[in-house]
Design a protein around this motif. Structure first.
Motif, PDB file in Angstrom:
ATOM      1  N   VAL A 167      54.630 -74.510  19.331  1.00  0.00           N
ATOM      2  CA  VAL A 167      55.224 -74.932  20.600  1.00  0.00           C
ATOM      3  C   VAL A 167      54.878 -76.402  20.834  1.00  0.00           C
ATOM      4  O   VAL A 167      53.749 -76.833  20.611  1.00  0.00           O
ATOM      5  CB  VAL A 167      54.696 -74.066  21.761  1.00  0.00           C
ATOM      6  N   THR A 168      55.868 -77.185  21.289  1.00  0.00           N
ATOM      7  CA  THR A 168      55.630 -78.603  21.556  1.00  0.00           C
ATOM      8  C   THR A 168      55.730 -78.949  23.042  1.00  0.00           C
ATOM      9  O   THR A 168      55.304 -80.013  23.453  1.00  0.00           O
ATOM     10  CB  THR A 168      56.616 -79.484  20.772  1.00  0.00           C
ATOM     11  N   CYS A 169      56.309 -78.032  23.850  1.00  0.00           N
ATOM     12  CA  CYS A 169      56.460 -78.301  25.274  1.00  0.00           C
ATOM     13  C   CYS A 169      56.640 -76.977  26.020  1.00  0.00           C
ATOM     14  O   CYS A 169      57.280 -76.060  25.508  1.00  0.00           O
ATOM     15  CB  CYS A 169      57.662 -79.207  25.507  1.00  0.00           C
ATOM     16  N   ILE A 170      56.085 -76.896  27.221  1.00  0.00           N
ATOM     17  CA  ILE A 170      56.221 -75.727  28.086  1.00  0.00           C
ATOM     18  C   ILE A 170      56.870 -76.161  29.397  1.00  0.00           C
ATOM     19  O   ILE A 170      56.587 -77.238  29.914  1.00  0.00           O
ATOM     20  CB  ILE A 170      54.857 -75.120  28.444  1.00  0.00           C
ATOM     21  N   SER A 171      57.722 -75.291  29.939  1.00  0.00           N
ATOM     22  CA  SER A 171      58.290 -75.499  31.267  1.00  0.00           C
ATOM     23  C   SER A 171      58.231 -74.175  32.011  1.00  0.00           C
ATOM     24  O   SER A 171      58.490 -73.121  31.432  1.00  0.00           O
ATOM     25  CB  SER A 171      59.741 -75.979  31.145  1.00  0.00           C
ATOM     26  N   LEU A 172      57.882 -74.216  33.296  1.00  0.00           N
ATOM     27  CA  LEU A 172      57.768 -73.001  34.080  1.00  0.00           C
ATOM     28  C   LEU A 172      58.783 -72.979  35.205  1.00  0.00           C
ATOM     29  O   LEU A 172      58.998 -73.988  35.882  1.00  0.00           O
ATOM     30  CB  LEU A 172      56.363 -72.885  34.690  1.00  0.00           C
ATOM     31  N   GLY A 173      59.394 -71.811  35.414  1.00  0.00           N
ATOM     32  CA  GLY A 173      60.228 -71.552  36.582  1.00  0.00           C
ATOM     33  C   GLY A 173      59.523 -70.516  37.431  1.00  0.00           C
ATOM     34  O   GLY A 173      58.519 -69.933  37.018  1.00  0.00           O
ATOM     35  N   SER A 174      60.038 -70.243  38.592  1.00  0.00           N
ATOM     36  CA  SER A 174      59.389 -69.276  39.472  1.00  0.00           C
ATOM     37  C   SER A 174      59.264 -67.898  38.841  1.00  0.00           C
ATOM     38  O   SER A 174      58.262 -67.216  39.016  1.00  0.00           O
ATOM     39  CB  SER A 174      60.167 -69.157  40.784  1.00  0.00           C
ATOM     40  N   TYR A 175      60.285 -67.484  38.093  1.00  0.00           N
ATOM     41  CA  TYR A 175      60.308 -66.133  37.536  1.00  0.00           C
ATOM     42  C   TYR A 175      60.418 -66.108  36.018  1.00  0.00           C
ATOM     43  O   TYR A 175      60.725 -65.071  35.441  1.00  0.00           O
ATOM     44  CB  TYR A 175      61.461 -65.342  38.152  1.00  0.00           C
ATOM     45  N   ASN A 176      60.207 -67.230  35.368  1.00  0.00           N
ATOM     46  CA  ASN A 176      60.274 -67.271  33.908  1.00  0.00           C
ATOM     47  C   ASN A 176      59.483 -68.459  33.374  1.00  0.00           C
ATOM     48  O   ASN A 176      58.971 -69.274  34.131  1.00  0.00           O
ATOM     49  CB  ASN A 176      61.731 -67.325  33.429  1.00  0.00           C
ATOM     50  N   SER A 177      59.391 -68.517  32.051  1.00  0.00           N
ATOM     51  CA  SER A 177      58.732 -69.631  31.373  1.00  0.00           C
ATOM     52  C   SER A 177      59.573 -70.020  30.173  1.00  0.00           C
ATOM     53  O   SER A 177      60.213 -69.163  29.552  1.00  0.00           O
ATOM     54  CB  SER A 177      57.326 -69.219  30.908  1.00  0.00           C
ATOM     55  N   GLY A 178      59.592 -71.302  29.854  1.00  0.00           N
ATOM     56  CA  GLY A 178      60.376 -71.779  28.721  1.00  0.00           C
ATOM     57  C   GLY A 178      59.508 -72.547  27.745  1.00  0.00           C
ATOM     58  O   GLY A 178      58.531 -73.196  28.136  1.00  0.00           O
ATOM     59  N   PHE A 179      59.876 -72.461  26.480  1.00  0.00           N
ATOM     60  CA  PHE A 179      59.103 -73.088  25.414  1.00  0.00           C
ATOM     61  C   PHE A 179      60.028 -73.832  24.463  1.00  0.00           C
ATOM     62  O   PHE A 179      61.067 -73.300  24.059  1.00  0.00           O
ATOM     63  CB  PHE A 179      58.325 -72.022  24.634  1.00  0.00           C
ATOM     64  N   LEU A 180      59.636 -75.026  24.076  1.00  0.00           N
ATOM     65  CA  LEU A 180      60.337 -75.806  23.063  1.00  0.00           C
ATOM     66  C   LEU A 180      59.457 -75.827  21.826  1.00  0.00           C
ATOM     67  O   LEU A 180      58.250 -76.080  21.923  1.00  0.00           O
ATOM     68  CB  LEU A 180      60.590 -77.233  23.553  1.00  0.00           C
ATOM     69  N   PHE A 181      60.068 -75.536  20.676  1.00  0.00           N
ATOM     70  CA  PHE A 181      59.322 -75.507  19.417  1.00  0.00           C
ATOM     71  C   PHE A 181      59.576 -76.777  18.629  1.00  0.00           C
ATOM     72  O   PHE A 181      60.538 -77.502  18.882  1.00  0.00           O
ATOM     73  CB  PHE A 181      59.739 -74.281  18.593  1.00  0.00           C
ATOM     74  N   GLU A 182      58.735 -77.027  17.631  1.00  0.00           N
ATOM     75  CA  GLU A 182      58.856 -78.259  16.858  1.00  0.00           C
ATOM     76  C   GLU A 182      60.156 -78.328  16.064  1.00  0.00           C
ATOM     77  O   GLU A 182      60.586 -79.414  15.687  1.00  0.00           O
ATOM     78  CB  GLU A 182      57.644 -78.495  15.965  1.00  0.00           C
ATOM     79  N   ASP A 183      60.836 -77.188  15.845  1.00  0.00           N
ATOM     80  CA  ASP A 183      62.144 -77.212  15.179  1.00  0.00           C
ATOM     81  C   ASP A 183      63.284 -77.360  16.189  1.00  0.00           C
ATOM     82  O   ASP A 183      64.450 -77.174  15.859  1.00  0.00           O
ATOM     83  CB  ASP A 183      62.338 -75.961  14.320  1.00  0.00           C
ATOM     84  N   ASN A 184      62.962 -77.698  17.449  1.00  0.00           N
ATOM     85  CA  ASN A 184      63.897 -77.898  18.559  1.00  0.00           C
ATOM     86  C   ASN A 184      64.579 -76.629  19.047  1.00  0.00           C
ATOM     87  O   ASN A 184      65.535 -76.694  19.814  1.00  0.00           O
ATOM     88  CB  ASN A 184      64.939 -78.978  18.247  1.00  0.00           C
ATOM     89  N   SER A 185      64.109 -75.464  18.637  1.00  0.00           N
ATOM     90  CA  SER A 185      64.618 -74.224  19.199  1.00  0.00           C
ATOM     91  C   SER A 185      63.856 -73.938  20.493  1.00  0.00           C
ATOM     92  O   SER A 185      62.798 -74.525  20.753  1.00  0.00           O
ATOM     93  CB  SER A 185      64.464 -73.070  18.209  1.00  0.00           C
ATOM     94  N   ILE A 186      64.424 -73.060  21.327  1.00  0.00           N
ATOM     95  CA  ILE A 186      63.791 -72.739  22.605  1.00  0.00           C
ATOM     96  C   ILE A 186      63.637 -71.228  22.757  1.00  0.00           C
ATOM     97  O   ILE A 186      64.312 -70.444  22.088  1.00  0.00           O
ATOM     98  CB  ILE A 186      64.585 -73.293  23.803  1.00  0.00           C
TER      99      ILE A 186
END
Length: 108
Positions: free
Chosen positions: A82-101
């Motif tokens: 994982v290269t980046c994390i983002s949080l929403g109120s009811y979920n979480s998002g992740f960006l990987f080094e291959d640019n997939s999410i």
């Protein structure tokens, strides 16, 4: 705060990332959103309404706080760096080094 590199602000908590790779969370802890268990080799801190997270230099993720909507459930997170994390109120998002999410599912 001396030697602070980044600050993240949630609805009820805030996180501070220090230049020595440690982090601290302060504020309301009604849902465990300031319960940081380890604080070494952190490269990102994130905070949202009732959950928080950290990203370690090796690409591992730790999310903590309210999990009522599976927003902290990373049991199905792909085994990629994982290269980046983002949080929403009811979920979480992740960006990987291959640019997939990857997004956690919400039961909402």
């Amino acid at each position: 705060i001396k030697d602070t590199m980044r600050v993240c602000l949630g609805e009820k908590q805030s996180g501070v990332f220090m230049d020595d790779g440690t982090a601290r969370f302060v504020g309301s802890n009604n849902d465990g959103q300031t319960n940081l268990i380890t604080n070494k080799a952190i490269i990102q801190v994130v905070a949202c309404s009732y959950h928080s997270g950290v990203l370690y230099s090796n690409g591992n993720v730790y999310l903590f706080g309210d999990n009522s909507y599976n927003q902290c459930d990373i049991s199905n997170l792909p085994k990629k760096k994982v290269t980046c994390i983002s949080l929403g109120s009811y979920n979480s998002g992740f960006l990987f080094e291959d640019n997939s999410i990857y997004l956690t599912a919400s039961k909402r």
